[in-house]
Write an enzyme that holds these catalytic residues in place. Structure first.
Site, PDB file in Angstrom:
ATOM      1  N   ARG A 181      -3.988  -1.669 -25.415  1.00 57.57           N
ATOM      2  CA  ARG A 181      -2.729  -1.889 -26.125  1.00 57.57           C
ATOM      3  C   ARG A 181      -1.698  -0.863 -25.655  1.00 57.57           C
ATOM      4  NH1 ARG A 181      -7.047  -3.023 -29.412  1.00 57.57           N
ATOM      5  NH2 ARG A 181      -7.273  -0.860 -30.068  1.00 57.57           N
ATOM      6  N   GLU A 215       1.192   3.803   1.980  1.00 55.67           N
ATOM      7  CA  GLU A 215       1.836   4.160   3.245  1.00 55.67           C
ATOM      8  C   GLU A 215       3.082   3.303   3.465  1.00 55.67           C
ATOM      9  OE1 GLU A 215      -1.290   3.374   2.619  1.00 55.67           O
ATOM     10  OE2 GLU A 215      -2.690   4.183   4.115  1.00 55.67           O
ATOM     11  N   LEU A 275     -11.583  -5.036 -27.879  1.00 57.61           N
ATOM     12  CA  LEU A 275     -11.798  -4.344 -26.602  1.00 57.61           C
ATOM     13  C   LEU A 275     -10.611  -4.447 -25.652  1.00 57.61           C
ATOM     14  CD1 LEU A 275     -15.522  -5.387 -25.901  1.00 57.61           C
ATOM     15  CD2 LEU A 275     -14.716  -3.308 -27.042  1.00 57.61           C
ATOM     16  N   ASP A 329     -17.740  -4.203 -35.957  1.00 57.34           N
ATOM     17  CA  ASP A 329     -16.356  -3.696 -35.918  1.00 57.34           C
ATOM     18  C   ASP A 329     -15.315  -4.780 -35.676  1.00 57.34           C
ATOM     19  OD1 ASP A 329     -17.668  -1.276 -36.040  1.00 57.34           O
ATOM     20  OD2 ASP A 329     -17.604  -0.974 -33.872  1.00 57.34           O
ATOM     21  N   HIS A 361       0.842  -1.188   0.000  1.00 53.83           N
ATOM     22  CA  HIS A 361       0.000   0.000   0.000  1.00 53.83           C
ATOM     23  C   HIS A 361       0.887   1.251   0.000  1.00 53.83           C
ATOM     24  CE1 HIS A 361      -3.907  -2.049   1.628  1.00 53.83           C
ATOM     25  NE2 HIS A 361      -3.428  -2.617   0.543  1.00 53.83           N
TER      26      HIS A 361
HETATM   27 ZN   LIG Z   1      -3.358   0.034   3.664  1.00 54.18          ZN
END
Ligand SMILES: [Zn+2]
Length: 377
Positions: free
Chosen positions: A211, A56, A208, A204, A54
């Site tokens: 790239r 922190e 999806l 088309d 994370h």
């Molecule tokens: Zn955290």
């Protein structure tokens, strides 16, 4: 700078760092952290992808012993529970941080405030709400999913100056330029899922996918974004799209949603695609249920790239949070197809939107708008 940086300045830096995770943190939120000791920056961190450190923890690692007595600026309340990694609130306490400034509380109503309370109980000075509006903009989908069990839904459309998308015959091509296409690639890359319909995929043969070379990002971020790939969702009520289409040939997960699987699960599985029946009314797929299912799978942001009929269905069902329209400097004429299929007959049915952003993207214009709740002016 002649004056000392303020809480706002440091938080602005933390928000910049958080944005480095824009294309990679799903299903987690984008979070940035800055550690400041005696007015000096001692550590910076952001969350890159789920399962990794994370913000922190990454900032504390950089600061080392200089975290003791420092102020931590975090764009989201530090977590207080054991997920894939130990709680950041504990890491900040153990590192001896003396003050924590958060931009916003955890949007999950079940845990909101607990991380800050834990820090406060450990004798750390705590404040919350610095640049909150900016911090919320980093994570519209995470916030909505935590609070409503639904993703943030963007409907992307491209049109000519006269509001048309394709010829009446269905003949179409990219009407916008390369910069707008790169912008769409970035919209895909930040999404947990990209949703399209049978008609547009048949027309088309689009894959999806995200790239790396087309994202227009620095190489490291582009690689990480392309590595993640959003879940590709095909709404194909009657299973008309053949498994030979590019959508099924490009690597990555595909979810095909229909109204009746007709016992064809194994066919799709053989092409690395999952078949799911979500029957709604009139033989159509239940779009609201689909969004709830995508949220359940951890999708924070969903991008819809479809033709006028499916786009109109999402819009009329009130399921769209943001409309993103690319407008090309071109006229397609009065026989060409409209932007959305909304068969209104009277002015009373007209729908108002609030334009929240308008900017040039190459030679095209990008209009961002939000639906107005019924009954507002
Ligand atoms: Zn955290």
């Amino acid at each position: 700078m002649s004056e000392l940086p303020t809480d706002h300045d440091w938080m602005a830096r933390a928000i910049q760092l958080a944005a480095r995770g824009l294309y990679t943190t799903e299903p987690n939120p984008r979070v940035g952290c800055v550690l400041v000791h005696a007015g000096e920056l001692v550590g910076e961190g952001w969350h890159l992808r789920a399962g990794e450190g994370h913000a922190e923890v990454n900032a504390l690692r950089q600061a080392g012993p200089r975290a003791r007595g420092a102020t931590a600026y975090v764009t989201l309340e530090p977590c207080s529970h054991f997920g894939k990694t130990p709680p950041c609130a504990d890491a900040l306490i153990n590192a001896g941080v003396s003050r924590v400034v958060a931009a916003m509380q955890d949007p999950n109503p079940l845990v909101a405030g607990q991380g800050l309370a834990r820090l406060h109980a450990a004798g750390i000075e705590v404040s919350c709400g610095v640049l909150e509006a900016e911090a919320r903009q980093l994570n519209p989908g995470f916030i909505k999913r935590m609070q409503q069990g639904l993703p943030w839904v963007r409907l992307k459309l491209a049109m000519s100056l006269d509001g048309r998308t394709a010829m009446a015959s269905g003949e179409s091509q990219w009407i916008t330029g390369a910069e707008a296409r790169a912008d769409v690639q970035r919209l895909r890359a930040r999404s947990g899922a990209v949703v399209s319909g049978a008609d547009s995929v048949l027309l088309d043969d689009s894959a999806l996918t995200v790239r790396a070379a087309e994202l227009g990002l620095e190489p490291e971020l582009a690689q990480a974004a392309a590595q993640r790939q959003p879940l590709r969702v095909l709404i194909d009520g009657r299973l008309r799209v053949p498994l030979s289409q590019r959508l099924f040939r490009e690597p990555g997960a595909v979810l095909v949603v229909c109204s009746d699987t007709a016992g064809r699960e194994a066919d799709y599985q053989a092409h690395q695609a999952e078949l799911l029946a979500l029957p709604g009314s009139h033989g159509r797929v239940d779009l609201a249920q689909l969004l709830a299912e995508l949220a359940r799978r951890g999708c924070n942001e969903v991008l819809i790239e479809s033709g006028a009929a499916l786009a109109g269905a999402f819009w009329q069902a009130g399921l769209v949070d943001e409309l993103i329209v690319y407008m090309a400097p071109r006229l397609l004429g009065s026989r060409a197809r409209p932007l959305l299929e909304l068969p209104f007959d009277s002015m009373a049915e007209a729908m108002d939107v609030r334009i929240t952003d308008l900017r040039a993207v190459g030679n095209d214009w990008r209009i961002t708008a939000r639906p107005l709740p019924v009954g507002t002016d």
